[in-house]
Write a protein that holds these residues in place. Structure first.
Motif, short mmCIF file in Angstrom:
data_model
loop_
_atom_site.label_atom_id
_atom_site.label_comp_id
_atom_site.label_asym_id
_atom_site.label_seq_id
_atom_site.Cartn_x
_atom_site.Cartn_y
_atom_site.Cartn_z
N LEU A 118 39.13 37.99 38.80
CA LEU A 118 40.51 38.09 39.23
C LEU A 118 41.02 36.70 39.60
CD1 LEU A 118 40.46 41.31 41.48
CD2 LEU A 118 41.53 41.06 39.24
N THR A 119 41.93 36.18 38.80
CA THR A 119 42.55 34.88 39.10
C THR A 119 43.68 35.10 40.10
OG1 THR A 119 44.12 35.03 37.26
CG2 THR A 119 41.95 34.08 36.77
N PRO A 120 44.30 34.02 40.61
CA PRO A 120 45.33 34.19 41.66
C PRO A 120 46.42 35.19 41.29
CG PRO A 120 44.75 31.89 41.48
CD PRO A 120 44.02 32.59 40.37
N ILE A 121 46.74 36.05 42.26
CA ILE A 121 47.75 37.10 42.08
C ILE A 121 49.02 36.70 42.84
CG2 ILE A 121 48.30 39.51 42.65
CD1 ILE A 121 45.23 40.06 42.28
N SER A 122 50.15 36.84 42.17
CA SER A 122 51.44 36.57 42.82
C SER A 122 52.48 37.53 42.24
CB SER A 122 51.86 35.11 42.63
OG SER A 122 52.05 34.82 41.25
#
Length: 423
Positions: free
Chosen positions: A160-164
């Motif tokens: 999971l890469t950065p979530i925004s």
């Protein structure tokens, strides 16, 4: 007379009235008709997140290949040609192979309703299942829980890469809701590498992981990555790695590299893999310097950059990277879709740019009109202009400042158009 992949892809586009319709029923139906290729893939590493998926996948692939492994990779959207989405054992799928596999999937679908992304994802899995390799890298298209790639029962690893905030109309209007969709790729007992996350997103990920007994390998808890004296330092419980900075430019790539290195550690890869991950990755339209091609030749003294980021987090990352470059007058050429948070993307860039020229994205029904984009940019502190095309904007900027630094940004679709124009 045989038809090419473009003709079949156009036919596939007509199978569903919507571009996006998040359910998995149609995917399961077609995979069943194709004899379940998702069960025959080489070990799968499944990636989701809002920002950094493509870059992290590119570094992970470079690392695995540096360790002598053969790797399939599936990504979207493509920039110049659809073939970019499917890499088989390290090589882009050939036109002949792509045409055959698309034809087979179109026939197996029997004219039933299915989205373009769903049927092409099934085609990618069919091609990958039939080609030997050591690993399969699958990147989600949108979200995770109901994404067409989320059909592998037991991947080797998830990331999971950065979530925004992005795609709120499909994934929800809070970080917690979006994180819940992205965390839908977690599987029971399967380790998950987690990049830097806002607290609201991390709370959701941790709850999901606990419910599934999925061990987390999380940034800030289990691994750290940072720049020190012009080097990348990566640290986890196994020890410290002192590596060159990532060859993909931008401070945010250090954390993407960290996620790739954490994954390589989890997969028990050695030193060669770590070095290759940061030194050999290539990912177009992510702060890519354009040095040759038709557009470059038309403005020979200018410094051209290209980036496809399109949400507020991408705007922040671009602004940070521009701030670190040697001083030079910087101008933006920007085109965006009307589904994106244009103001959120534009605001952090205002301090780094002398001007912003708004352009429409050619051939895109959902392009934000240039006049609307210019107005939003002006409201966020930019000095603005409007052009009909990127080429026109380039020439207008360089007539006043031949040696300008010019960043073309705002959309992967615009980036793809620019790469085609620049060939």
């Amino acid at each position: 007379m045989s038809v090419g992949s473009d003709v079949i892809l156009d036919r596939m586009m007509a199978l569903h009235p919507k571009v996006i319709d998040l359910v998995l029923d149609r995917v399961w139906r077609l995979l069943e008709a194709l004899d379940r290729p998702e069960k025959k893939l080489p070990p799968v590493i499944h990636l989701a997140g809002t920002n950094g998926k493509g870059s992290t996948q590119a570094m992970l692939r470079a690392g695995l290949e540096g360790a002598g492994k053969t790797v399939h990779a599936y990504t979207s959207p493509h920039l110049a040609r659809f073939h970019e989405r499917i890499r088989l054992a390290g090589e882009l799928i050939t036109e002949e192979h792509l045409t055959a596999i698309l034809d087979e999937c179109y026939a197996a679908n029997g004219g039933k309703v299915i989205t373009y992304f769903e049927i092409t994802t099934c085609a990618a899995m069919l091609a990958m299942a039939r080609t030997p390799a050591d690993f399969t890298l699958l990147e989600t298209g949108l979200g995770g829980r109901l994404d067409a790639t989320n059909v592998v029962e037991k991947p080797a690893l998830t990331i999971l890469t950065p979530i925004s905030m992005d795609h709120e109309q499909f994934l929800g209007n809070t970080l917690a809701k979006i994180a819940g969709e992205k965390a839908g790729i977690l599987k029971r007992g399967v380790p998950c590498v987690v990049g830097p996350q806002p607290e609201e997103a991390m709370d959701v990920i941790e709850a999901r992981a606990e419910a599934l007994g999925a061990p987390l390998i999380a940034h800030g808890q289990h691994w750290h990555a940072y720049e020190e004296r012009g080097r990348l330092v990566y640290q986890d419980e196994t020890g410290l790695l002192d590596l060159p900075l990532p060859n993909l430019p931008g401070a945010h790539q250090i954390e993407n590299a960290g996620a790739a290195l954490a994954a390589l550690r989890a997969l028990n890869c050695g030193e060669t893999a770590f070095e290759a991950a940061v030194s050999e990755a290539f990912w177009p339209a992510r702060m890519q310097r354009l040095k040759e091609g038709a557009l470059c030749e038309s403005v020979p003294q200018a410094e051209l950059w290209l980036d496809g980021g399109h949400n507020p987090a991408a705007g922040e990352a671009l602004a940070a990277h521009l701030a670190r470059l040697p001083a030079r007058p910087t101008h933006l050429i920007c085109g965006m879709l009307n589904t994106k948070d244009a103001s959120g993307f534009l605001k952090p860039l205002a301090k780094q740019a002398q001007s912003l020229t708004a352009v429409p994205i050619p051939g895109e029904a959902n392009t934000l009109p240039a006049v609307d984009l210019a107005s939003m940019a002006q409201n966020n502190g930019h000095t603005t202009a409007i052009s009909e095309t990127v080429t026109e904007a380039l020439h207008t900027i360089t007539e006043k400042d031949p040696q300008a630094r010019i960043l073309i940004c705002g959309s992967l679709y615009l980036a793809g158009h620019v790469l085609r124009e620049n060939t």
